[in-house]
Scaffold this active site. Structure first.
Site, PDB file in Angstrom:
ATOM      1  N   ASP A 267       0.852  -1.190   0.000  1.00  0.00           N
ATOM      2  CA  ASP A 267       0.000   0.000   0.000  1.00  0.00           C
ATOM      3  C   ASP A 267       0.892   1.246   0.000  1.00  0.00           C
ATOM      4  OD1 ASP A 267      -3.060   0.683   0.488  1.00  0.00           O
ATOM      5  OD2 ASP A 267      -1.858   2.159   1.583  1.00  0.00           O
TER       6      ASP A 267
ATOM      7  N   ASN B  27      -1.438  13.224  -4.140  1.00  0.00           N
ATOM      8  CA  ASN B  27      -2.542  13.754  -4.939  1.00  0.00           C
ATOM      9  C   ASN B  27      -2.858  15.206  -4.581  1.00  0.00           C
ATOM     10  OD1 ASN B  27      -3.129  11.586  -6.641  1.00  0.00           O
ATOM     11  ND2 ASN B  27      -4.468  10.605  -5.137  1.00  0.00           N
TER      12      ASN B  27
ATOM     13  N   HIS C  97      -3.581  14.816  -9.252  1.00  0.00           N
ATOM     14  CA  HIS C  97      -3.904  13.425  -9.576  1.00  0.00           C
ATOM     15  C   HIS C  97      -3.062  12.857 -10.716  1.00  0.00           C
ATOM     16  CE1 HIS C  97      -7.267  12.799  -6.808  1.00  0.00           C
ATOM     17  NE2 HIS C  97      -7.568  14.079  -7.016  1.00  0.00           N
TER      18      HIS C  97
ATOM     19  N   ASP D   6      -1.135   9.343 -10.526  1.00  0.00           N
ATOM     20  CA  ASP D   6      -1.190   8.259 -11.514  1.00  0.00           C
ATOM     21  C   ASP D   6       0.212   7.822 -11.916  1.00  0.00           C
ATOM     22  OD1 ASP D   6      -3.926   8.362 -11.435  1.00  0.00           O
ATOM     23  OD2 ASP D   6      -4.151   9.484 -13.317  1.00  0.00           O
TER      24      ASP D   6
ATOM     25  N   GLU E 218      -4.519   2.698  -4.217  1.00  0.00           N
ATOM     26  CA  GLU E 218      -3.052   2.636  -4.167  1.00  0.00           C
ATOM     27  C   GLU E 218      -2.553   1.312  -3.612  1.00  0.00           C
ATOM     28  OE1 GLU E 218      -4.333   4.994  -0.418  1.00  0.00           O
ATOM     29  OE2 GLU E 218      -5.059   4.595  -2.446  1.00  0.00           O
TER      30      GLU E 218
END
Length: 264
Positions: free
Chosen positions: A119, A127, A132, A136, A162
């Site tokens: 994780d 973010n 964002h 990504d 994530e």
């Protein structure tokens, strides 16, 4: 998603048989219609009918092969979209679960199996501060690192958000943990930059080793609980365990100790 039930080779064979049947029928029909004509007329007309039947059948055969090829490509595209994550290119949850079943069916050749849950740490901060698109890129970087660091028959998947999962065969928890530590250290060297601001990328990892068959969801729950412990202990670390023999057939919730949802 199942593959097309008929192969192109089967379709071509059936079309060839239909072509032979149509040619035989054309010759019979031409002979019947021209039975009162002389031999030369019968020969020329019959030859023309046969050539026409062959040409028409070949055109239809070529068209059919092209259409079947496009359909197969389209079916493979549907299958990939159903089993692989569009952003990162690794398997999605469904694809990983399917791969797990196939891996269990093949057996580990005397080895156990390790499931790792990874994780991304402080992903919300990435973010929020970088946007964002940067988030990504961070997910793609993690997925790419995992995909290039493992063996061909190992499974890598994005479980959502994530969170990633890895499935591989190993001989013991210690060996699996060593692999997890190597992956953690490799990812810790990554970073993402946007607008002159750079943030590090790290992951918290929870793993579980089993030497006997066990359901994916049960093993996932144990690994997920260990990932939470890594988060709680300070992030960017690995926590693993081994499923004891008494655990098989019992709920994996016993090993989670009622852990709440982990932090980002």
């Amino acid at each position: 998603m199942s593959k097309p039930s008929l192969s192109i080779g089967t379709i071509v064979t059936e079309c060839c048989l239909l072509l032979i049947a149509s040619i035989a029928f054309s010759i019979k029909a031409a002979t019947w219609f021209l039975e009162d004509s002389n031999a030369m007329v019968q020969y020329r007309v019959t030859l023309f009918v046969v050539i026409l039947a062959v040409c028409v059948s070949l055109v239809h055969l070529i068209y059919l092969v092209i259409r079947l090829g496009l359909f197969r490509l389209q079916s493979e595209g549907w299958k990939r979209r159903a089993l692989y994550d569009r952003l990162t290119g690794v398997r999605n949850r469904s694809g990983l679960t399917l791969g797990w079943g196939e891996k269990m069916a093949r057996g580990g050749h005397g080895l156990g199996i390790m499931l790792l849950i990874l994780d991304a740490d402080h992903f919300k901060r990435i973010n929020d501060k970088l946007g964002h698109p940067a988030g990504d890129r961070a997910l793609k970087a993690i997925a790419g690192t995992l995909a290039h660091s493992l063996r061909r028959d190992d499974l890598v998947g994005r479980m959502g958000g994530e969170e990633f999962a890895i499935v591989f065969n190993c001989s013991s928890e210690d060996q699996g943990r060593a692999i997890a530590e190597r992956l953690r250290a490799t990812i810790a060297r990554l970073s993402v930059t946007e607008g002159g601001l750079t943030l590090p990328i790290t992951v918290s990892i929870g793993g579980v080793f089993t030497a006997q068959p066990i359901g994916f969801q049960r093993l996932y729950d144990i690994a997920d609980g260990n990932c939470y412990r890594s988060k709680r202990a300070g992030r960017n670390r690995v926590t693993t365990s081994t499923v004891p023999p008494v655990a098989y057939g019992h709920s994996a919730q016993h090993f989670r100790h009622g852990q709440p949802a982990r932090a980002a």
